[in-house]
Design a protein around this motif. Structure first.
Motif, short mmCIF file in Angstrom:
data_model
loop_
_atom_site.label_atom_id
_atom_site.label_comp_id
_atom_site.label_asym_id
_atom_site.label_seq_id
_atom_site.Cartn_x
_atom_site.Cartn_y
_atom_site.Cartn_z
N ASN A 28 0.86 -1.18 0.00
CA ASN A 28 0.00 0.00 0.00
C ASN A 28 0.90 1.24 0.00
O ASN A 28 2.14 1.12 0.01
CB ASN A 28 -0.94 -0.01 1.21
N ALA A 29 0.28 2.41 0.00
CA ALA A 29 1.04 3.66 -0.07
C ALA A 29 2.00 3.81 1.12
O ALA A 29 3.14 4.24 0.96
CB ALA A 29 0.08 4.84 -0.14
N GLN A 30 1.53 3.45 2.29
CA GLN A 30 2.37 3.57 3.49
C GLN A 30 3.60 2.67 3.38
O GLN A 30 4.72 3.08 3.71
CB GLN A 30 1.57 3.21 4.75
N ILE A 37 7.80 3.14 3.32
CA ILE A 37 8.66 2.39 4.24
C ILE A 37 9.80 1.71 3.51
O ILE A 37 10.96 1.77 3.95
CB ILE A 37 7.84 1.36 5.05
N VAL A 38 9.51 1.05 2.38
CA VAL A 38 10.58 0.34 1.67
C VAL A 38 11.62 1.33 1.16
O VAL A 38 12.82 1.01 1.09
CB VAL A 38 10.03 -0.54 0.51
N TYR A 39 11.18 2.53 0.81
CA TYR A 39 12.12 3.56 0.35
C TYR A 39 12.92 4.15 1.51
O TYR A 39 14.15 4.22 1.46
CB TYR A 39 11.35 4.66 -0.39
N VAL A 80 1.58 10.44 0.13
CA VAL A 80 2.11 9.19 0.70
C VAL A 80 2.18 8.13 -0.40
O VAL A 80 1.24 7.96 -1.18
CB VAL A 80 1.20 8.69 1.84
N GLY A 81 3.32 7.46 -0.48
CA GLY A 81 3.48 6.39 -1.45
C GLY A 81 3.93 6.84 -2.82
O GLY A 81 4.16 6.01 -3.71
#
Length: 254
Positions: free
Chosen positions: A84-86, A90-92, A168-169
């Motif tokens: 999802n966008a959140q 996070i992965v970035y 976000v995202g």
């Protein structure tokens, strides 16, 4: 066999007496057989519950990357993508390093996929990740057969834009992108080292009881696909709902 006869009763009365006894015995036999069948069903239910409880008890501990969309490339590199966008953020922010590559489908709405040590990956691995990113985008939900995808380095990404707002995202991207034009959408799912795993269709890695999936506007809903796969892999539907793409799908090949 002995029969009880009443000397004070006629032959017909004695016959009627034993007929009634026989009827009662027959009913008891039928009742006993029904009780046996019900007992068998209860035993099977108990065995099933025991099996499910045992599976829960021995449930393996998941790795940190399994909370994301993920797979290992044919070269053994880890690719992770936000669900999802959140999670995209996070992965970035938490997991992308300078030697990694960022992949995304050229469509609004999709998983931000990071290929660890991607700057040293082979072309084959990058094509795998491009297909993975394409499949976990709105292109699947739209029923598209293919979509363009691209890759950039960490230094080309930013969560800030002069005079603009980055939701976000989403990310601001500068510089030249590496394009993967008309990337076919497709995934395959099966049992792997980490339980049920999902791979890009072009991956040379093999999974046990492998089933291939593709997008289709007139295909089956995500929930129905998850139920079908849960039966095939003898696992929980919830686990499948977490890892297959949103939108309708078709079984390409079993």
């Amino acid at each position: 066999m002995k029969l009880k006869l009443f000397i004070n009763k006629s032959v017909h009365e004695n016959a009627a007496y034993h007929y009634e006894l026989a009827k009662g015995a027959k009913k008891k036999i039928a009742g006993t057989e029904k009780a046996i069948e019900e007992t068998k069903k209860e035993i099977e239910k108990a065995k099933k519950r025991e099996k499910e409880e045992k599976a829960v008890r021995i449930k393996r501990e998941k790795k940190w990357f399994e909370k994301f969309h993920w797979f290992n490339t044919s070269g053994g590199r880890l690719a992770i993508g936000g669900k999802n966008a959140q999670q995209n953020d996070i992965v970035y922010k938490k997991h992308m390093e300078d030697s990694d590559l960022f992949f995304h489908a050229d469509i609004q709405g999709g998983s931000a996929v990071i290929l660890k040590d991607g700057t040293n990956a082979s072309e084959e691995e990058m094509l795998e990740v491009a297909q993975f990113a394409a499949s976990f985008s709105n292109a699947w939900k739209n029923g598209n057969a293919a979509v363009d995808a691209y890759a950039v380095k960490k230094e080309q990404l930013s969560k800030a834009a002069p005079g603009g707002f980055i939701p976000v995202g989403a990310f601001a991207i500068t510089g030249q992108r590496t394009w993967f034009k008309s990337t076919k959408l497709g995934l395959k799912i099966g049992k792997g080292e980490h339980g049920i795993e999902i791979l890009p269709e072009i991956s040379k890695r093999k999974l046990e009881n492998e089933i291939r999936l593709g997008p289709l506007k007139t295909g089956k809903e995500k929930g129905d696909i998850a139920k079908y796969l849960a039966k095939q892999f003898e696992t929980d539907v919830t686990e499948l709902l977490e890892i297959i793409p949103a939108g309708k799908s078709k079984i390409i090949k079993k």
